[in-house]
Write a protein that holds these residues in place. Structure first.
Motif, mmCIF file in Angstrom:
data_model
loop_
_atom_site.group_PDB
_atom_site.id
_atom_site.type_symbol
_atom_site.label_atom_id
_atom_site.label_comp_id
_atom_site.label_asym_id
_atom_site.label_seq_id
_atom_site.Cartn_x
_atom_site.Cartn_y
_atom_site.Cartn_z
ATOM 1 N N CYS A 324 46.303 45.179 40.777
ATOM 2 C CA CYS A 324 45.094 44.386 40.477
ATOM 3 C C CYS A 324 43.919 44.822 41.341
ATOM 4 O O CYS A 324 44.049 44.975 42.552
ATOM 5 N N ILE A 325 42.757 45.005 40.702
ATOM 6 C CA ILE A 325 41.554 45.369 41.463
ATOM 7 C C ILE A 325 40.613 44.171 41.579
ATOM 8 O O ILE A 325 39.441 44.337 41.920
ATOM 9 N N ARG A 326 41.120 42.957 41.298
ATOM 10 C CA ARG A 326 40.355 41.708 41.491
ATOM 11 C C ARG A 326 39.020 41.728 40.730
ATOM 12 O O ARG A 326 37.991 41.345 41.281
ATOM 13 N N CYS A 327 39.079 42.197 39.475
ATOM 14 C CA CYS A 327 37.838 42.247 38.711
ATOM 15 C C CYS A 327 37.521 40.897 38.072
ATOM 16 O O CYS A 327 36.392 40.623 37.734
ATOM 17 N N SER A 328 38.539 40.092 37.855
ATOM 18 C CA SER A 328 38.454 38.754 37.254
ATOM 19 C C SER A 328 38.262 38.761 35.741
ATOM 20 O O SER A 328 38.001 37.713 35.153
ATOM 21 N N CYS A 330 40.508 38.948 33.576
ATOM 22 C CA CYS A 330 41.561 38.108 32.984
ATOM 23 C C CYS A 330 41.200 36.631 33.061
ATOM 24 O O CYS A 330 41.549 35.846 32.177
ATOM 25 N N ILE A 353 45.773 36.120 36.976
ATOM 26 C CA ILE A 353 46.267 36.938 38.086
ATOM 27 C C ILE A 353 46.870 36.040 39.173
ATOM 28 O O ILE A 353 47.895 36.377 39.773
ATOM 29 N N CYS A 384 42.593 43.460 30.908
ATOM 30 C CA CYS A 384 42.829 44.032 32.242
ATOM 31 C C CYS A 384 42.545 45.538 32.267
ATOM 32 O O CYS A 384 43.157 46.306 31.529
ATOM 33 N N PRO A 385 41.653 45.980 33.135
ATOM 34 C CA PRO A 385 41.335 47.413 33.178
ATOM 35 C C PRO A 385 42.494 48.267 33.686
ATOM 36 O O PRO A 385 42.504 49.472 33.477
ATOM 37 N N ILE A 390 50.394 40.978 32.220
ATOM 38 C CA ILE A 390 50.536 39.649 32.841
ATOM 39 C C ILE A 390 51.532 38.771 32.072
ATOM 40 O O ILE A 390 52.371 38.105 32.689
HETATM 41 S S1 SF4 Z 1 42.023 41.699 34.730
HETATM 42 FE FE1 SF4 Z 1 42.961 40.291 36.216
HETATM 43 S S2 SF4 Z 1 44.926 41.291 36.705
HETATM 44 FE FE2 SF4 Z 1 43.648 42.876 35.762
HETATM 45 S S3 SF4 Z 1 42.640 43.896 37.476
HETATM 46 FE FE3 SF4 Z 1 41.233 42.285 36.782
HETATM 47 S S4 SF4 Z 1 41.738 40.474 38.072
HETATM 48 FE FE4 SF4 Z 1 43.427 41.943 38.265
#
Ligand code: SF4
Length: 483
Positions: A324-328, A330, A353, A384-385, A390
């Motif tokens: 996970c790169i914590r992009c949010s 999801c 996440i 999710c990139p 999940i």
């Molecule tokens: S979409 Fe969710 S699980 Fe995937 S990298 Fe972003 S925060 Fe992490």
């Protein structure tokens, strides 16, 4: 978060998700704020992702890099340590939250300072660093605008990227007016709720901190193993101030944030801004390698945090979550998150996440309701990139949660179901009994509330009355001879 000098509380999993979600659902203003914010970010993300012809190839590359890094993480971490040390930094290894907090506290104490500025770091929230520093008489000032709002409100973050997503601008104006003076520069008199006025008030308040702080604590988005370079991406420039002005910089980073090389980093720097804020690139991407004479902090410490990550790495299904790169992204597509908000997850990591990461970091038994905080619709997987599956991990953790309470009602029900489904005779008898009982309970084709422990099902779902005749019985009468 706590006011200066008071004792904070690290919060986790209490109350359980269903109870917290029920309460959150009654907050119509929260739901309106969330819907507006997530819809806006979601639309922007889709627009900028669709501009890239190789978006899917980038996602595949990200998955491959994360898998490769996880397979050889021991080697890359040692390589990272050697590179940071060679560049003048110092690396510390922390097996858990207590050890990480002790290391950071002692480092700050060694400088003789009683205040630190912080730039957004989920790892330090995860370990409750602000509270640990407060116990040692050290005040941590959050400098990310959203984190500042959360800190002033003695509140909790509700989103990975937009921690104050649950607040609207009128609430923020009231908060600034009431609280800024307790932390330093007060809000201007007659502050309005125009975003520009609010940003200016925050800028003046934070400038005082940036100009006086001698120690900064940061998180990290990535660290490049072969050069020892640490990377922070952010939108406001406050992070850049924290990373360059103080004399001592302490970075706390989960070990999974390591990437092998700059060419690997390049993949994530394309995926992250598009997936998080819907931007083509980050307004501020700060990179630094150890220390440089006459430029930036004179001391640099990198604290590598485990805190449950190597246990997660040992789980063949669950380990993908460490990518996970914590992009949010999801969170912003999740129908459950959109209705409950982040607080209901009782964890620093909310949304999909959080539902798969938190139980692995703290143990499934300590966050058993989180894997069930999902409809398994799969929207998170699509968004999710890094292509983290999940739903697969949720199902895996659900199985673990049920296995850990073999005497629980759900485990007993599953055992009974397995026995019945294994025997055509028992299944037929059970169907007849269920049909009779169900029709007796039904009103106008629907069952209002199932009896006993089964009411947990009917309380949250429409339960249609069973048909007068089962399919098996109909088949026997009408089709069996045709075989
Ligand atoms: S979409 Fe969710 S699980 Fe995937 S990298 Fe972003 S925060 Fe992490």
């Amino acid at each position: 978060m706590s006011k200066p000098g008071s004792r904070g509380v690290v919060w986790l999993g209490s109350p359980s998700f269903p109870d917290a979600a029920r309460e959150a659902l009654g907050n119509t203003r929260l739901r309106a704020n969330l819907k507006r914010a997530t819809t806006t970010i979601r639309d922007k993300r889709l627009a900028v992702a669709s501009e890239l012809d190789d978006w899917e190839q980038l996602r595949d590359a990200a998955t491959a890099i994360k898998n490769r890094t996880a397979r050889h993480l021991d080697r890359y971490l040692v390589q990272l340590e050697a590179a940071v040390t060679a560049a003048g930094g110092t690396v510390h290894w922390a097996s858990d939250a207590a050890e990480a907090n002790r290391i950071v506290t002692e480092l700050v104490q060694a400088t003789g300072e009683r205040e630190v500025v912080k730039i957004k770091s989920m790892a330090t929230q995860e370990i409750g660093l602000n509270e640990a520093l407060a116990e040692a008489g050290i005040t941590a000032y959050e400098t990310d605008l959203a984190e500042l709002i959360v800190q002033l409100g003695d509140d909790r973050p509700s989103h990975i990227l937009v921690p104050a997503i649950h607040r609207n601008r009128t609430e923020i104006r009231d908060l600034f007016t009431a609280e800024m003076a307790h932390w330093g520069q007060p809000a201007p008199e007659n502050l309005g709720d125009d975003p520009r006025e609010l940003a200016e008030a925050a800028r003046l308040h934070l400038r005082e901190k940036f100009l006086t702080a001698k120690v900064a604590v940061s998180g990290a988005n990535f660290a490049v193993a072969d050069t020892g370079t640490v990377v922070v991406v952010e939108s406001e420039g406050n992070g850049r101030m924290c990373l360059t002005l103080p004399e001592t910089l302490i970075t706390v980073m989960g070990i999974e944030k390591t990437v092998p090389s700059w060419s690997d980093l390049e993949v994530f720097l394309q995926l992250l801004p598009r997936s998080s804020t819907g931007e083509r690139m980050n307004p501020y991407t700060s990179t630094w390698t150890g220390t440089t004479d006459g430029d930036g902090p004179r001391e640099f410490h990198l604290v590598l945090l485990d805190n449950g990550r190597t246990d997660t790495l040992a789980d063949e299904v669950g380990r993908q979550v460490l990518g996970c790169i914590r992009c949010s992204a999801c969170l912003n597509v999740c129908p459950v998150f959109e209705r409950t908000g982040g607080h209901a997850y009782g964890s620093v990591y909310p949304g999909p996440i959080g539902a798969v990461l938190t139980p692995q970091l703290v143990g499934v038994e300590n966050a058993a309701s989180l894997p069930f905080a999902s409809t398994l619709c799969g929207a998170c997987y699509d968004a999710c990139p890094v292509k983290i599956d999940i739903p697969e991990v949720l199902a895996h953790l659900r199985a673990k949660a049920v296995e850990r309470k073999p005497r629980g009602a759900e485990a007993l029900a599953m055992k009974a179901a397995a026995t019945v489904l294994d025997s055509p005779r028992l299944l037929s008898a059970a169907q007849k009994a269920a049909a009779l009982g169900g029709r007796a309970l039904a009103r106008e084709g629907r069952i209002g509330r199932l009896p006993g422990p089964l009411h947990g099902w009917s309380d949250t779902r429409d339960t249609p009355a069973p048909p007068a005749e089962s399919f098996r019985s109909w088949w026997r009468k009408n089709r069996e001879g045709e075989r």
